[in-house]
Design a protein around this motif. Sequence first.
Motif, short mmCIF file in Angstrom:
data_model
loop_
_atom_site.label_atom_id
_atom_site.label_comp_id
_atom_site.label_asym_id
_atom_site.label_seq_id
_atom_site.Cartn_x
_atom_site.Cartn_y
_atom_site.Cartn_z
N GLU A 65 9.98 18.89 9.06
CA GLU A 65 10.22 18.16 7.81
C GLU A 65 9.11 18.41 6.78
OE1 GLU A 65 10.94 13.51 6.46
OE2 GLU A 65 9.95 13.95 8.36
N TYR A 66 7.87 18.30 7.17
CA TYR A 66 6.77 18.36 6.20
C TYR A 66 6.01 19.68 6.26
CZ TYR A 66 7.50 13.30 5.95
OH TYR A 66 8.05 12.05 5.78
N PHE A 67 6.70 20.77 6.62
CA PHE A 67 6.01 22.04 6.83
C PHE A 67 5.30 22.54 5.57
CE2 PHE A 67 9.74 23.65 4.73
CZ PHE A 67 9.38 24.87 4.18
N LEU A 68 5.75 22.11 4.39
CA LEU A 68 5.24 22.66 3.15
C LEU A 68 4.21 21.77 2.46
CD1 LEU A 68 5.47 25.05 1.18
CD2 LEU A 68 7.38 23.85 0.07
N THR A 69 4.42 20.44 2.51
CA THR A 69 3.61 19.56 1.66
C THR A 69 3.00 18.35 2.36
OG1 THR A 69 5.56 18.24 1.05
CG2 THR A 69 5.00 20.11 -0.38
N GLY A 70 3.50 17.94 3.51
CA GLY A 70 3.18 16.59 3.96
C GLY A 70 4.03 15.60 3.19
N PHE A 71 3.60 14.34 3.19
CA PHE A 71 4.43 13.30 2.58
C PHE A 71 3.61 12.47 1.60
CE2 PHE A 71 2.56 11.76 6.46
CZ PHE A 71 2.15 10.47 6.18
N PRO A 72 4.29 11.75 0.69
CA PRO A 72 3.55 10.95 -0.29
C PRO A 72 2.89 9.75 0.37
CG PRO A 72 5.92 10.59 -0.52
CD PRO A 72 5.76 11.70 0.46
N MET A 73 1.60 9.61 0.17
CA MET A 73 0.86 8.48 0.74
C MET A 73 0.41 7.57 -0.41
SD MET A 73 -1.33 10.11 3.86
CE MET A 73 -1.56 8.47 4.54
N GLY A 74 1.32 6.70 -0.82
CA GLY A 74 1.00 5.76 -1.89
C GLY A 74 1.26 6.29 -3.27
N SER A 75 1.74 7.51 -3.40
CA SER A 75 2.04 8.05 -4.74
C SER A 75 3.29 7.40 -5.31
CB SER A 75 2.26 9.56 -4.66
OG SER A 75 1.11 10.23 -4.20
N SER A 76 3.31 7.23 -6.61
CA SER A 76 4.52 6.78 -7.27
C SER A 76 5.51 7.94 -7.32
CB SER A 76 4.21 6.30 -8.69
OG SER A 76 3.74 7.37 -9.49
#
Length: 353
Positions: A65-76
């Motif tokens: 799933e997150y191979f490219l970027t990771g995931f938003p951690m608190g970002s709007s």
Amino acid sequence: MDTLDRYIAMALQTGTHAVSFCKSREEARERMRENLGRTERVVTGSCAFSTQYSGEAPKLIVLPEYFLTGFPMGSSVDQWRDLAALEQNGPEYAELCGMAQRNGVYLAGNCYEIDPAFAELFFQTCFIIDPSGNVILRYRRMISMNAPTPFDVWEAYLDRYGEDGVFPVADTPIGRLAAIASEEILYPEIARAHAVRGAEIFVHPTSEAGSNRATGKELARRARAVENIAYVVSANSAWLDNIPIPSHSCTGMSKIVDFEGHILAEAAPGGESMVAHASIDLAGLRARRGMAGMTHTLARVPMQAFASTYAGKVMNSGRPLLDHEGKVRIPQKGEFRALLEKDIKRLTEEGVL
């Protein structure tokens, strides 16, 4: 269209240098390029080794799933859109399409993507690219805590794509392919909506907690395979770094599950791996779907009996991101969780929860 009765599929377990705390779009894009470069190396290397070892290269490769970027951690929503969401014709997609073409594989994965029709937002998108380098399927995650979904702009999304565009199935020489995004494996409705449109193989990009126990998602993978008489090719992260969470929390559990719920191959935790690869017996699956017996968990479902229950009960009341004029609005930070809490309170008062 000539069909392959049997072929090798691979759930490729890779690591990610997350972009979550990059300070600029340029820094994030550079990190994505690094992730793409490493992905290219392991895809190419895995194909070459498979050919040398067994005489056969994989036809289907699924990335985490997150191979490219990771995931938003608190970002709007608007912050993450600008930092990490891909343009449909951008350089990252061009590289992925080239990767599929150079290796002669169907390449599946998941990314954050901007749809020009809803340009103010982004969607978490599962994609499948064919060996000619064409994107043949885009499935936008329908259930999410942190990202906008098609349901948030439902009327406009249906007007543009129709219901078959919400739950797309790609008819290919390696079978009818559909995608399930990450935790959506927990929701039987997602897989069934694809299955009733003919899906035979579910690609499942995920990034989930590694465990040697039967987690909810692990049980769900096998259940979705059995109840839909379908294969599940599920690729998990090897690790996620550049975030405060311990990097190997998401690791292992990449696997291939057959249409009887048996695990055919599984990668160990702790590192990148091509071990989760196995033969897909498409002819066997289709033969099973043709047998009139108690195990036919698709044809025996009286769906009409459940229709009124589904239609008459509102669980998720929606997160409307269309204003009264039908224009897309950007949600406020924390809005999605607040709406979920409101639904839980309402359902508790109704005696549902």
